[in-house]
Design a protein around this motif. Structure first.
Motif, PDB file in Angstrom:
ATOM      1  N   GLU A 245      18.762  55.765  27.983  1.00  3.39           N
ATOM      2  CA  GLU A 245      19.133  54.956  29.150  1.00  3.39           C
ATOM      3  C   GLU A 245      18.957  53.470  28.867  1.00  3.39           C
ATOM      4  N   GLN A 246      17.891  53.114  28.179  1.00  3.91           N
ATOM      5  CA  GLN A 246      17.671  51.708  27.841  1.00  3.91           C
ATOM      6  C   GLN A 246      18.770  51.203  26.910  1.00  3.91           C
TER       7      GLN A 246
ATOM      8  N   THR B  74      14.669  58.390  28.018  1.00  7.50           N
ATOM      9  CA  THR B  74      14.370  57.018  28.440  1.00  7.50           C
ATOM     10  C   THR B  74      14.974  56.013  27.473  1.00  7.50           C
TER      11      THR B  74
ATOM     12  N   ARG C 252      21.022  45.233  21.270  1.00  3.66           N
ATOM     13  CA  ARG C 252      20.521  46.338  20.439  1.00  3.66           C
ATOM     14  C   ARG C 252      20.215  45.871  19.024  1.00  3.66           C
TER      15      ARG C 252
END
Length: 103
Positions: free
Chosen positions: A38-39, A35, A48
């Protein structure tokens, strides 16, 4: 890659400041890392750099680092890992003298 998994743990914990005590022995499931990956893939570099737990200097390489752990866990069929802030040499020394592989 060791820095990638400790950074992933810091991100999972949303740490504002790196803490060996908080990261040591932190469990991370493969599902959580998938997860997270993917984020991270869907974010810009600038985005980021704003994430809690992710040092700005690692924002450009964290996607590859997390991907390496996801793939390794998939290949090893491991559903989870426990993060260590100690290096490979420590693990080798800790296992020295054992007659059976550590579990």
């Amino acid at each position: 890659t060791g820095g990638a998994i400790t950074t992933a743990a810091a991100m999972d914990l949303r740490l504002q400041k790196f803490s060996v005590e908080a990261i040591s022995n932190h469990p991370l499931s493969r599902e959580r890392l998938e997860t997270m990956l993917e984020q991270l893939r869907g974010m810009t570099l600038a985005g980021r750099r704003q994430l809690p737990g992710l040092p700005a200097a690692r924002a450009d390489i964290i996607v590859a680092g997390v991907a390496a752990f996801v793939v390794a866990m998939q290949l090893a069929r491991q559903p989870a890992i426990t993060v260590s802030t100690r290096g490979l040499r420590f693990g080798l020394l800790a296992g020295a003298g054992q007659t059976t592989p550590p579990s």
